[in-house]
Design a protein around this motif. Structure first.
Motif, PDB file in Angstrom:
ATOM      1  N   ASP A 261      81.266  58.447 -69.548  1.00  0.00           N
ATOM      2  CA  ASP A 261      80.398  59.489 -70.113  1.00  0.00           C
ATOM      3  C   ASP A 261      78.973  59.001 -70.319  1.00  0.00           C
ATOM      4  O   ASP A 261      78.274  59.488 -71.214  1.00  0.00           O
ATOM      5  CB  ASP A 261      80.991  60.029 -71.419  1.00  0.00           C
ATOM      6  N   TRP A 265      78.436  63.324 -70.299  1.00  0.00           N
ATOM      7  CA  TRP A 265      79.650  64.003 -69.863  1.00  0.00           C
ATOM      8  C   TRP A 265      80.496  62.987 -69.110  1.00  0.00           C
ATOM      9  O   TRP A 265      79.963  62.127 -68.413  1.00  0.00           O
ATOM     10  CB  TRP A 265      79.329  65.188 -68.936  1.00  0.00           C
ATOM     11  N   TRP A 266      81.825  63.091 -69.246  1.00  0.00           N
ATOM     12  CA  TRP A 266      82.697  62.223 -68.462  1.00  0.00           C
ATOM     13  C   TRP A 266      82.637  62.658 -66.998  1.00  0.00           C
ATOM     14  O   TRP A 266      83.279  63.634 -66.597  1.00  0.00           O
ATOM     15  CB  TRP A 266      84.143  62.314 -68.963  1.00  0.00           C
ATOM     16  N   GLU A 287      83.264  67.959 -67.914  1.00  0.00           N
ATOM     17  CA  GLU A 287      84.113  66.809 -68.199  1.00  0.00           C
ATOM     18  C   GLU A 287      85.095  66.588 -67.049  1.00  0.00           C
ATOM     19  O   GLU A 287      85.834  67.502 -66.667  1.00  0.00           O
ATOM     20  CB  GLU A 287      84.897  67.025 -69.501  1.00  0.00           C
ATOM     21  N   ARG A 470      79.524  65.033 -74.802  1.00  0.00           N
ATOM     22  CA  ARG A 470      79.498  64.054 -75.891  1.00  0.00           C
ATOM     23  C   ARG A 470      78.734  64.561 -77.106  1.00  0.00           C
ATOM     24  O   ARG A 470      79.116  64.287 -78.249  1.00  0.00           O
ATOM     25  CB  ARG A 470      78.912  62.735 -75.390  1.00  0.00           C
TER      26      ARG A 470
END
Length: 664
Positions: A261, A265-266, A287, A470
């Motif tokens: 992330d 963002w992942w 994500e 996040r």
């Protein structure tokens, strides 16, 4: 011709969705994987004491459960468990390795061998809670199964260590802990996901330490692997205190992939093992991973073609196929609106679990060569008439300061009844656990149990929930007990203000962290007429001292509330037990005797604080239940008790439900 609906107060409607039906279908299939051409997974058995059964779909489509009760395929590593089995094809057919819940030993099982029974691979331990194993990876060429070992070194909940290990498949470690080969040292408090490169020369895994949680910051470790299987010195190639690496996998060509992330963002990245340099393969404000509450979670799976099967999205995740060379991402078509991991792949096949607002979770397989998907296990069945299933709506509400609050609204729905003119329905705010988690929009018969009787439900993914980046996740940093309470109240009051819900008949319910938010809401706001609190945290000071919870979350409060040494007054001020005297409305408190995460002692202290104050309440303590209820009879009792509470508080008589005795 449809009969004319009968008129009855909200909550008093008759429904075919009884508590027994809802309880029998509680839980979801999980951890699917390939064993040769077969698909295997685990699924719950509420009627069998809540055990998890290992289920097998043969190549001809036959579905069977090869391990009968009392075999229970479930691990207790970090108490939330994770992947508890692995399989491959051996000389005699499928070879399965699994953790058995009762003794936490690893067992090997070959269903193709006549009269085969599981044989132990690991020993029992006389120390503390013993030896536990998770996320097994079979390496037949080495004669080993690699996995995470959680080893207790004393009798206290924090007396333990975790390392990556290699367990011999020949059973030589069944009586001797010394025969288990340790791959990593115990430099880090937490390790997970050992992955060996295709050439066998490198291994990666994920590690982190207190007080971080895995969604706060983790490190991707890499070590060279010698010919004898020993690891060289480990080094960090990705991640850190403020970067969460959620998953790492090797592609078949030796490329290292990781979900991190670092962008907020992942996203999925390609990682250079030598330098740690990364390339974002599909930059999006979405994500491509999630919070690692369990070991063995997988949100992406490399394919032999070089493409990668990925889960991705904002809020709900979809299954897509990503071409790393171009960044092109094509979503899988089908009726499912929510996909979840762990994903697994074999050749051109991908397996995962999926559901929708109208269907429960089922095991779904995609053939990437044809683009066709099909249900292969735990297929959804219309166990109740779909006309009694709610039709939810995803909404975004406005919280304090204009912040977004995500929620899912489930209005009452029953074709056989209508409410008296002018009556508004009661609504219950459902709060998810975690709190770093998210409630998916899927068919849940527990929700239908209430909505088909005329009680609305709204699930709130308050600030701190995952799926929205996040920044949204970190709204709860040092704000637990404030942001979550405010967001739930904002949603409840908005529903009342717009005329969807009866302002005088609002309730809140939740379990675990959701139980905390429910209790905090009842003791610090006047929004709700009653509440249901399940296996909750009620006293932060008990957790801060480290004796009233488990190791995994023992320092979770550092991020949710603040470091105990620096802000001890905040721990007392935020705790519902501190404000028990402010509680003025009826409530139902439910707890399992065997819960080591949120322990019964907290409920007992809370009840002492309100004793003699004349607050109508009930306390149900379920023997043998842990953190989250699994047994059918427990689920039936808890649902019926909850409905009875609402009837007594909201002024209706629910049909066919035994009355809950509320003491004072």
């Amino acid at each position: 011709m449809n009969p004319t609906p009968r008129t009855a107060p909200y909550g008093a409607w008759e429904s075919p969705v009884d508590a027994r039906t809802a309880a029998a279908h509680d839980g979801r299939p999980d951890f699917p994987g390939f064993v040769g051409d077969e698909v295997w997974w685990t699924e719950p058995r509420p009627a069998e004491g809540g055990r998890r059964a290992l289920v097998r779909r043969l190549a001809d489509g036959t579905v069977e459960s090869p391990l009968p009760a009392p075999w229970n395929v479930r691990t207790r590593v970090i108490e939330y468990g994770g992947r508890a089995w692995a399989g491959t094809t051996g000389p005699s057919g499928p070879l399965i390795v699994f953790a058995h819940f009762a003794d936490q030993r690893l067992y090997a099982y070959e269903p193709g061998v006549p009269d085969a029974v599981p044989r132990p691979l690991t020993p029992l331990s006389p120390v503390g809670d013993g030896l536990r194993w998770a996320d097994p990876q079979l390496h037949l060429d080495r004669g080993e199964v690699w996995c995470v070992l959680e080893e207790f070194t004393g009798d206290g909940p924090l007396d333990l260590r975790r390392v990556l290990t290699a367990v011999p498949l020949d059973g030589s470690a069944a009586e001797s802990r010394d025969a288990v080969r340790e791959l990593s040292d115990d430099t880090h408090r937490f390790v997970t996901a050992p992955r060996l490169s295709p050439d066998g020369r490198q291994a990666v895994w994920i590690a982190w330490d207190h007080p971080r949680m895995p969604w706060d910051g983790t490190e991707l470790k890499l070590a060279q692997v010698a010919a004898d299987g020993t690891f060289g010195a480990a080094r960090t190639i990705l991640g850190g205190p403020a970067e969460s690496v959620a998953q790492a996998e090797w592609a078949v060509d030796g490329t290292l992939l990781a979900a991190t992330d670092r962008t907020g963002w992942w996203n999925l990245h390609r990682v250079d093992p030598a330098t740690g340099a990364v390339v974002n393969l599909c930059p999006r404000d979405e994500e491509f991973a999630g919070p690692a509450w369990q070991m063995g979670a997988r949100w992406f799976a490399p394919l032999d073609s070089g493409a990668v099967a990925v889960l991705h999205g904002r809020g709900a995740q979809r299954l897509g196929i990503l071409e790393p060379a171009t960044g092109e991402l094509a979503d899988v078509q089908g009726p499912w609106s929510e996909w979840a991991g762990p994903l697994a792949s074999s050749g051109t096949r991908v397996i995962g679990v999926a559901a929708s607002a109208r269907t429960s979770v089922e095991v779904v397989e995609l053939d990437t060569s044809t683009g066709r998907s099909r249900v292969v296990g735990a297929a959804h069945e219309d166990v109740v008439d779909p006309a009694f299933v709610p039709e939810p709506v995803e909404r975004v509400f406005t919280g304090p300061g204009g912040r977004e609050v995500h929620a899912q609204v489930y209005p009452p729905r029953n074709p056989g009844f209508t409410a008296p003119e002018g009556e508004l329905p009661p609504y219950v705010v459902w709060v998810h656990g975690g709190p770093t988690s998210r409630t998916p929009l899927v068919l849940d018969l527990e929700i239908a149990y209430f909505t088909s009787r005329g009680i609305g439900v709204v699930e709130v993914n308050h600030g701190g929930s995952t799926g929205y980046g996040r920044a949204y996740r970190e709204r709860l940093r040092e704000q637990w007990g404030l942001v979550d309470v405010e967001d739930c109240a904002a949603v409840a009051e908005a529903l009342a203000a717009e005329g969807t819900a009866d302002r005088g008949r609002l309730a809140i319910r939740g379990g675990s962290a959701g139980g905390w938010t429910s209790a905090a809401s009842l003791t610090t706001t006047d929004v709700y007429a009653c509440g249901v609190i399940l296996y909750p945290l009620l006293d932060l000071t008990g957790w801060a001292a480290g004796g009233e919870t488990h190791d995994f979350e023992s320092q979770y409060l550092d991020s949710l509330v603040g470091p105990w040494a620096e802000v001890p007054d905040r721990y007392r001020e935020r705790s519902p037990i501190t404000h028990a005297e402010r509680l003025t409305v009826p409530f139902l408190l439910m707890q399992g005797t065997d819960d080591v995460i949120c322990r019964p002692v907290q409920c007992e202290r809370f009840l002492k604080r309100i004793a003699g104050r004349g607050i109508p309440h009930a306390y149900l303590l379920f023997a043998g239940e842990g953190h989250g209820f699994r047994r059918e009879d427990t689920l039936v009792t808890s649902l019926e008790a909850e409905l009875s509470l609402y009837g007594q508080v909201f002024g209706f008589t629910p049909p066919d439900v035994p009355p809950l005795e509320l003491g004072k």
